[in-house]
Design an enzyme around this catalytic site. Structure first.
Site, PDB file in Angstrom:
ATOM      1  N   ARG A  41       2.566   5.922   3.528  1.00 56.11           N
ATOM      2  CA  ARG A  41       1.956   6.353   4.805  1.00 56.11           C
ATOM      3  C   ARG A  41       1.553   5.119   5.628  1.00 56.11           C
ATOM      4  O   ARG A  41       1.866   5.013   6.819  1.00 56.11           O
ATOM      5  CB  ARG A  41       0.721   7.218   4.474  1.00 56.11           C
TER       6      ARG A  41
ATOM      7  N   GLY B 152       2.738   2.083   5.222  1.00 56.09           N
ATOM      8  CA  GLY B 152       3.938   1.297   5.524  1.00 56.09           C
ATOM      9  C   GLY B 152       4.684   1.816   6.742  1.00 56.09           C
ATOM     10  O   GLY B 152       5.214   1.033   7.536  1.00 56.09           O
TER      11      GLY B 152
ATOM     12  N   CYS C 139       1.618   0.727  -8.822  1.00 55.13           N
ATOM     13  CA  CYS C 139       2.782   1.172  -8.045  1.00 55.13           C
ATOM     14  C   CYS C 139       3.953   1.431  -8.991  1.00 55.13           C
ATOM     15  O   CYS C 139       4.818   2.253  -8.707  1.00 55.13           O
ATOM     16  CB  CYS C 139       3.145   0.145  -6.994  1.00 55.13           C
TER      17      CYS C 139
ATOM     18  N   GLU D 173       5.721  -3.412   0.726  1.00 52.39           N
ATOM     19  CA  GLU D 173       5.684  -3.115  -0.719  1.00 52.39           C
ATOM     20  C   GLU D 173       4.885  -1.833  -0.869  1.00 52.39           C
ATOM     21  O   GLU D 173       3.659  -1.857  -0.908  1.00 52.39           O
ATOM     22  CB  GLU D 173       4.995  -4.262  -1.474  1.00 52.39           C
TER      23      GLU D 173
ATOM     24  N   GLY E  25       0.835  -1.207   0.000  1.00 55.26           N
ATOM     25  CA  GLY E  25       0.000   0.000   0.000  1.00 55.26           C
ATOM     26  C   GLY E  25       0.863   1.248   0.000  1.00 55.26           C
ATOM     27  O   GLY E  25       2.027   1.227  -0.422  1.00 55.26           O
ATOM     28  N   SER E  26       0.301   2.322   0.501  1.00 51.29           N
ATOM     29  CA  SER E  26       0.989   3.618   0.462  1.00 51.29           C
ATOM     30  C   SER E  26       2.149   3.667   1.456  1.00 51.29           C
ATOM     31  O   SER E  26       2.192   2.895   2.423  1.00 51.29           O
ATOM     32  CB  SER E  26      -0.024   4.708   0.816  1.00 51.29           C
TER      33      SER E  26
HETATM   34  P1  NAD Z   1      -3.499   2.203   1.286  1.00 51.71           P
HETATM   35  O1  NAD Z   1      -2.199   2.455   1.946  1.00 51.71           O
HETATM   36  O2  NAD Z   1      -4.579   3.192   1.463  1.00 51.71           O
HETATM   37  O3  NAD Z   1      -4.095   0.787   1.788  1.00 51.71           O
HETATM   38  C1  NAD Z   1      -3.412  -0.417   1.567  1.00 51.71           C
HETATM   39  C2  NAD Z   1      -3.891  -1.465   2.550  1.00 51.71           C
HETATM   40  O4  NAD Z   1      -3.400  -1.138   3.852  1.00 51.71           O
HETATM   41  C3  NAD Z   1      -5.403  -1.555   2.695  1.00 51.71           C
HETATM   42  O5  NAD Z   1      -5.775  -2.914   2.832  1.00 51.71           O
HETATM   43  C4  NAD Z   1      -5.676  -0.797   3.975  1.00 51.71           C
HETATM   44  O6  NAD Z   1      -6.859  -1.187   4.601  1.00 51.71           O
HETATM   45  C5  NAD Z   1      -4.455  -1.198   4.798  1.00 51.71           C
HETATM   46  N1  NAD Z   1      -4.096  -0.319   5.918  1.00 51.71           N
HETATM   47  C6  NAD Z   1      -3.985   1.023   5.906  1.00 51.71           C
HETATM   48  N2  NAD Z   1      -3.585   1.453   7.127  1.00 51.71           N
HETATM   49  C7  NAD Z   1      -3.429   0.359   7.908  1.00 51.71           C
HETATM   50  C8  NAD Z   1      -3.029   0.156   9.264  1.00 51.71           C
HETATM   51  N3  NAD Z   1      -2.695   1.159  10.056  1.00 51.71           N
HETATM   52  N4  NAD Z   1      -2.975  -1.118   9.712  1.00 51.71           N
HETATM   53  C9  NAD Z   1      -3.288  -2.156   8.926  1.00 51.71           C
HETATM   54  N5  NAD Z   1      -3.679  -2.023   7.630  1.00 51.71           N
HETATM   55  C10 NAD Z   1      -3.739  -0.780   7.132  1.00 51.71           C
HETATM   56  O7  NAD Z   1      -3.186   1.978  -0.279  1.00 51.71           O
HETATM   57  P2  NAD Z   1      -4.188   1.882  -1.506  1.00 51.71           P
HETATM   58  O8  NAD Z   1      -4.761   3.228  -1.802  1.00 51.71           O
HETATM   59  O9  NAD Z   1      -5.106   0.723  -1.343  1.00 51.71           O
HETATM   60  O10 NAD Z   1      -3.175   1.477  -2.683  1.00 51.71           O
HETATM   61  C11 NAD Z   1      -2.376   2.376  -3.389  1.00 51.71           C
HETATM   62  C12 NAD Z   1      -0.973   2.442  -2.834  1.00 51.71           C
HETATM   63  O11 NAD Z   1      -0.389   1.130  -2.784  1.00 51.71           O
HETATM   64  C13 NAD Z   1      -0.028   3.249  -3.712  1.00 51.71           C
HETATM   65  O12 NAD Z   1       0.826   4.004  -2.902  1.00 51.71           O
HETATM   66  C14 NAD Z   1       0.756   2.176  -4.479  1.00 51.71           C
HETATM   67  O13 NAD Z   1       1.992   2.612  -4.981  1.00 51.71           O
HETATM   68  C15 NAD Z   1       0.889   1.129  -3.428  1.00 51.71           C
HETATM   69  N6  NAD Z   1       1.145  -0.185  -4.006  1.00 51.71           N
HETATM   70  C16 NAD Z   1       2.410  -0.700  -3.908  1.00 51.71           C
HETATM   71  C17 NAD Z   1       2.702  -1.916  -4.494  1.00 51.71           C
HETATM   72  C18 NAD Z   1       4.091  -2.487  -4.414  1.00 51.71           C
HETATM   73  O14 NAD Z   1       4.237  -3.676  -4.666  1.00 51.71           O
HETATM   74  N7  NAD Z   1       5.117  -1.708  -4.095  1.00 51.71           N
HETATM   75  C19 NAD Z   1       1.701  -2.637  -5.160  1.00 51.71           C
HETATM   76  C20 NAD Z   1       0.414  -2.094  -5.227  1.00 51.71           C
HETATM   77  C21 NAD Z   1       0.163  -0.867  -4.648  1.00 51.71           C
END
Ligand code: NAD
Length: 516
Positions: free
Chosen positions: A247, A249, A300, A266, A244-245
């Site tokens: 933030r 991570g 991503c 990731e 995810g983002s």
């Molecule tokens: P997001 O960070 O909003 O959410 C990602 C996941 O994290 C969701 O399941 C969310 O519910 C969970 N989450 C958020 N805060 C949490 C916490 N405190 N504890 C536990 N879980 C939590 O991201 P998004 O908007 O769904 O996806 C887009 C982002 O993901 C972009 O920044 C993109 O670059 C990144 N991404 C990275 C990869 C990679 O392999 N590097 C792959 C796909 C997406």
């Protein structure tokens, strides 16, 4: 686009305890980003259900780890076959719920199949090294054991593949997985998990004395405050793989580090392509359009920055502007469409804000821009035109250092390779990168330790669209994790260094004499 019910039916999911006829306080309604219409309502798990899931998964993993790895691989092979059988319908579900165009929805399910195939071979190759002991009559070697139960948190934009990358490897390595998908794409999660669980239920190899085989592939769908954060903090999950983002991570990484667990992160990217004057421009154009416009800039690995030699920047910008005008935007199910919608209204707002900031920071919009956003304001769904923004020479506006998860491409003009590299590496993220050149020297410099600082570095192909065979992931704020191919499996296992003394003496290492 209609309700997802008919599609789920085709997948053999007539009724599911998680799918509700209507919404309520403890549910979430998933909507189709192309139409804004609801496609299904899902019951949300609470902390109580998370606890029950952890207990079940941890229990069954104790039996699963006893099954020889090649037999685990055989079951993963059957799961891959089930994905093959349902590729079309699952791909369509990805298109409906995540808004990816049809070809990309199918591509996502193909990744699930590919990683299952990869895992089958891997199940006979979980090799450890052996090394020569310095002590006589001693044998020294490494072996790999399963970790336990893995927590897998996924982002909306790869609603199936990221789970498959993690769970197929994890299962092959002898682990159970608990998947917590994004609340934006819960129906894809239910469908994919059901496919895997169905195989676990019907296969005849793994019949544990206690526990349900389906719990090798656990699923929780809940809010971060109720389920996600608890999962991350839980010591029974030795590895948290979180996509995810940046933030997210940062938060997850700190909590897992606080309990001395393992995190596989990731996170976001801010990927660039460098174009040298000797590049094959036909390749450049195709790679940039796919990288920047594909998935509506919501990968991503999407191309966000184009760093071009000053001698060709004007011509390339004009050509791309021209190509952008011909891109068919609209219904992602239509085979002719190249760009579907953004995922939701907030993403449209974020794109608007980024364009406004870029202009305020001295950049010039070449196409798309605010009119390209407004054009679709009265149409259902969250559509926009892809945007090209030209950056003035000699500056790197702050907005270009951020990942805006939308189809915005910033074009920089540079004098030489050195300047290109400085801009290239001058961001916090380090996921994917590329150079287009016919010069061996430029290509090798880009790949050298002084070149790209990213986890993925390509020559004469774009930043977007990795194969499962390589280890996938990035450096710096992208989190440092690696998943999918190569030796990423090691993240899902614990290494044990073993020494066996088959002699009759007890010599000490380093020649230490102790009471001799
Ligand atoms: P997001 O960070 O909003 O959410 C990602 C996941 O994290 C969701 O399941 C969310 O519910 C969970 N989450 C958020 N805060 C949490 C916490 N405190 N504890 C536990 N879980 C939590 O991201 P998004 O908007 O769904 O996806 C887009 C982002 O993901 C972009 O920044 C993109 O670059 C990144 N991404 C990275 C990869 C990679 O392999 N590097 C792959 C796909 C997406």
């Amino acid at each position: 686009m209609q309700n997802a019910k008919d599609l789920l039916k085709r997948l053999g999911i007539d009724r599911h305890p998680r799918l509700l006829p209507c919404g309520g306080a403890d549910s979430i309604t998933s909507e189709c980003p192309a139409t804004g219409e609801p496609i299904g309502t899902v019951r949300l798990d609470t902390a109580v259900e998370l606890e029950a899931t952890i207990v079940r998964c941890v229990a069954v993993q104790k039996a699963w780890r006893m099954l020889p790895a090649p037999q685990r691989g055989e079951i993963v092979r059957q799961i891959g076959e089930e994905f093959r059988k349902h590729k079309n319908d699952l791909g369509e579900l990805v298109t409906r719920e995540a808004g990816k165009i049809r070809a990309e929805g199918l591509g996502e399910i193909q990744e699930c199949i590919d990683i299952a195939d990869f895992s089958v071979g891997l199940s006979r190759q979980l090799y450890g090294n052996s090394m020569h002991s310095e002590r006589p009559s001693h044998r020294m070697f490494e072996q790999w054991h399963p970790l336990g139960t893995i927590g897998c948190i996924t982002a909306f934009n790869f609603p199936a593949a990221v789970w498959a990358w993690n769970s197929m490897l994890a299962a092959t390595c002898g682990n159970a997985t608990i998947w917590k998908p994004s609340l934006i794409t819960p129906i894809v999660a239910i469908a994919c998990n059901e496919v895997a669980q169905r195989v676990m239920q019907t296969q005849t190899i793994f019949r544990p004395a206690y526990g349900d085989p389906r719990d090798v592939f656990g699923l929780v769908i809940g809010r971060d405050s109720e389920v996600g954060e608890r999962m991350v903090a839980d010591r029974r999950l030795p590895l948290i793989s979180a996509t995810g983002s940046c933030r997210m991570g940062r938060k997850v990484g700190q909590v897992v580090a606080g309990r001395l667990g393992r995190a596989l992160l990731e996170l976001g990217g801010n990927n660039a392509i460098i174009v040298m004057p000797d590049a094959d421009m036909k390749l450049v154009e195709r790679a940039v359009v796919f990288g920047a416009v594909g998935t509506a800039g919501q990968r991503c690995t999407s191309t966000r920055r184009l760093i071009v030699h000053e001698s060709i920047v004007e011509k390339l910008t004009d050509k791309l502007t021209h190509l952008y005008a011909s891109i068919k935007i609209g219904d992602p199910m239509d085979e002719a469409t190249l760009m579907g919608p953004l995922i939701h209204a907030e993403t449209k707002n974020a794109m608007k804000s980024a364009i406004e900031q870029a202009v305020a920071q001295g950049c010039h919009v070449k196409c798309g821009g605010l009119p390209g956003l407004a054009k679709y304001d009265n149409r259902p769904g969250y559509f926009c035109e892809p945007t090209i923004i030209s950056v003035p020479k000699g500056v790197v506006p702050a907005i270009c250092r951020e990942e805006t998860f939308a189809p915005i491409l910033y074009i920089f003009s540079v004098k030489n390779f050195e300047e290109a590299m400085e801009i290239h590496n001058g961001v916090d993220q380090g996921l994917s990168s590329a150079i287009f050149t016919d010069s061996v020297r430029s290509a090798e410099r880009f790949l050298s330790h002084q070149g790209s600082d990213c986890g993925i570095a390509n020559v004469n192909l774009g930043t977007s669209g990795a194969e499962i065979g390589g280890a996938f992931g990035g450096e710096k704020d992208t989190g440092g994790g690696r998943e999918s191919g190569s030796d990423s499996w090691k993240q899902y296992m614990r290494r044990q260094t073993c020494t066996v003394n088959w002699g009759t003496d007890l010599p000490l290492a380093q020649g230490i004499r102790f009471g001799d």
